[in-house]
Design a protein around this motif. Sequence first.
Motif, PDB file in Angstrom:
ATOM      1  N   SER A   1       0.821  -1.205   0.000  1.00 42.93           N
ATOM      2  CA  SER A   1       0.000   0.000   0.000  1.00 42.93           C
ATOM      3  C   SER A   1       0.858   1.260   0.000  1.00 42.93           C
ATOM      4  CB  SER A   1      -0.936  -0.005   1.216  1.00 42.93           C
ATOM      5  OG  SER A   1      -1.902  -1.032   1.090  1.00 42.93           O
ATOM      6  N   MET A   2       1.990   1.214   0.692  1.00 40.55           N
ATOM      7  CA  MET A   2       2.900   2.359   0.683  1.00 40.55           C
ATOM      8  C   MET A   2       3.568   2.523  -0.673  1.00 40.55           C
ATOM      9  SD  MET A   2       4.824   1.951   4.330  1.00 40.55           S
ATOM     10  CE  MET A   2       4.084   0.805   5.476  1.00 40.55           C
ATOM     11  N   LEU A   3       4.020   1.424  -1.259  1.00 43.78           N
ATOM     12  CA  LEU A   3       4.783   1.479  -2.506  1.00 43.78           C
ATOM     13  C   LEU A   3       3.923   1.792  -3.728  1.00 43.78           C
ATOM     14  CD1 LEU A   3       7.281  -1.464  -1.970  1.00 43.78           C
ATOM     15  CD2 LEU A   3       7.900   0.912  -2.442  1.00 43.78           C
ATOM     16  N   THR A   4       2.616   1.500  -3.643  1.00 45.52           N
ATOM     17  CA  THR A   4       1.727   1.771  -4.776  1.00 45.52           C
ATOM     18  C   THR A   4       0.810   2.960  -4.535  1.00 45.52           C
ATOM     19  OG1 THR A   4      -0.019   0.282  -3.984  1.00 45.52           O
ATOM     20  CG2 THR A   4       1.695  -0.672  -5.407  1.00 45.52           C
ATOM     21  N   GLY A   5       0.648   3.352  -3.275  1.00 48.35           N
ATOM     22  CA  GLY A   5      -0.274   4.433  -2.956  1.00 48.35           C
ATOM     23  C   GLY A   5      -1.724   4.008  -3.035  1.00 48.35           C
ATOM     24  N   LYS A   6      -1.970   2.698  -3.087  1.00 47.17           N
ATOM     25  CA  LYS A   6      -3.323   2.154  -3.226  1.00 47.17           C
ATOM     26  C   LYS A   6      -3.586   1.131  -2.127  1.00 47.17           C
ATOM     27  CE  LYS A   6      -3.531   4.259  -7.261  1.00 47.17           C
ATOM     28  NZ  LYS A   6      -4.338   5.500  -7.452  1.00 47.17           N
ATOM     29  N   TRP A   7      -4.877   0.909  -1.863  1.00 42.41           N
ATOM     30  CA  TRP A   7      -5.259  -0.164  -0.955  1.00 42.41           C
ATOM     31  C   TRP A   7      -5.516  -1.437  -1.765  1.00 42.41           C
ATOM     32  CZ3 TRP A   7      -4.006   0.775   3.789  1.00 42.41           C
ATOM     33  CH2 TRP A   7      -4.172   2.036   4.353  1.00 42.41           C
ATOM     34  N   ALA A   8      -5.850  -2.495  -1.061  1.00 45.13           N
ATOM     35  CA  ALA A   8      -5.981  -3.812  -1.701  1.00 45.13           C
ATOM     36  C   ALA A   8      -7.124  -3.904  -2.699  1.00 45.13           C
ATOM     37  CB  ALA A   8      -6.133  -4.898  -0.644  1.00 45.13           C
ATOM     38  N   ASP A   9      -8.085  -2.990  -2.638  1.00 44.39           N
ATOM     39  CA  ASP A   9      -9.140  -3.011  -3.645  1.00 44.39           C
ATOM     40  C   ASP A   9      -8.580  -2.721  -5.031  1.00 44.39           C
ATOM     41  OD1 ASP A   9      -8.650  -0.375  -2.670  1.00 44.39           O
ATOM     42  OD2 ASP A   9     -10.444   0.322  -3.719  1.00 44.39           O
ATOM     43  N   VAL A  10      -7.360  -2.141  -5.070  1.00 43.77           N
ATOM     44  CA  VAL A  10      -6.691  -1.859  -6.343  1.00 43.77           C
ATOM     45  C   VAL A  10      -5.509  -2.807  -6.563  1.00 43.77           C
ATOM     46  CG1 VAL A  10      -5.453  -0.140  -7.712  1.00 43.77           C
ATOM     47  CG2 VAL A  10      -7.386   0.559  -6.278  1.00 43.77           C
TER      48      VAL A  10
END
Length: 327
Positions: A146-155
């Motif tokens: 989530s930190m490395l992509t800036g997204k949560w698991a829904d993405v």
Amino acid sequence: MKKPLKIILACICVAAIAVCAVIAIVNLNKNKGAEAVSDTNFEENIDSLDMMQNTWQTAVPQTEIYDMISNHFASPLPEGKTEKKAIVIGYDGCRVDNFTLLKNAEKSGINALLDNGGKAVFSYAGGVNYPAEPTQKTSTAPGWCSMLTGKWADVHKITENGHPKEIEPKTLLLSLVEDGTVDKSAFYVSWKGHFTKKKSTYINEKQYIEDNKINSVFLRAKNDEGTKKNVLSDINSKDCSDFIFLTLEYTDHSGHGSGFSLENPKYVQGFRDADETGAEFIDAIKARENYDKEDWLIVITTDHGGYLKEHGGPTIQERITFIVSNK
């Protein structure tokens, strides 16, 4: 029934009873171990942290680290600076109540940042649905992803450990180099679940980087001492990576081994080991020959907390994390 057969059956019964007794004792000891790392003072401890810029009830998402790094590289260079660099120092499984130990720390990466104008905030893991039930486990893979992509698991689809991430959404380790923002990135770890097993989180991205000859190093060491050597070797080199992301396992290993709790001396020592190592990295950065001309963003954070000897669940001990930065 013949007498020898009766004796054999009796022996089998006695052996079975003995095995059951041993199992019961082992389970009892496990439960005693869990009770020995109670969390009765967790909220009181984190409420007392006056160095934090917010409250744990108003914690920010751990995904903000992605924006911090992206904005750092996108912003203009300060006067007198010629190059931007960033490092994220991850203390895996480090509960934020460890911050109560900072006043007595002889050598601390967190103090090194805070004592020189840095800031600290409460953050949270487990997905966007805060403070309600998590939408992803408070585990290693979902947290760092989530930190490395800036997204949560829904993405990014990484709800728990043991699942390879697709190339999209790309991590900063890949995208910053691929789009020409930086020349080189590096990922230093010791946990096998990142990119060295078939079902590792970043196994696909690592292969993509190798296939496309992208200047990003994914390097796993045997343990935290090996990770420290790899990171220091990079920082001390003239051609230091522009973006470094690393994880240390001291706190997570001690938490799983004997309990995530300030009442556990081994867990406390795990935090001290991690934070002293963080201080070594910061010292090495400041000792760089070109440090005065480099604009560094330094971040210390964690992927999740822990409760008793585990993590992955919805408790505040597991969900509340932290972000400390020199800016």
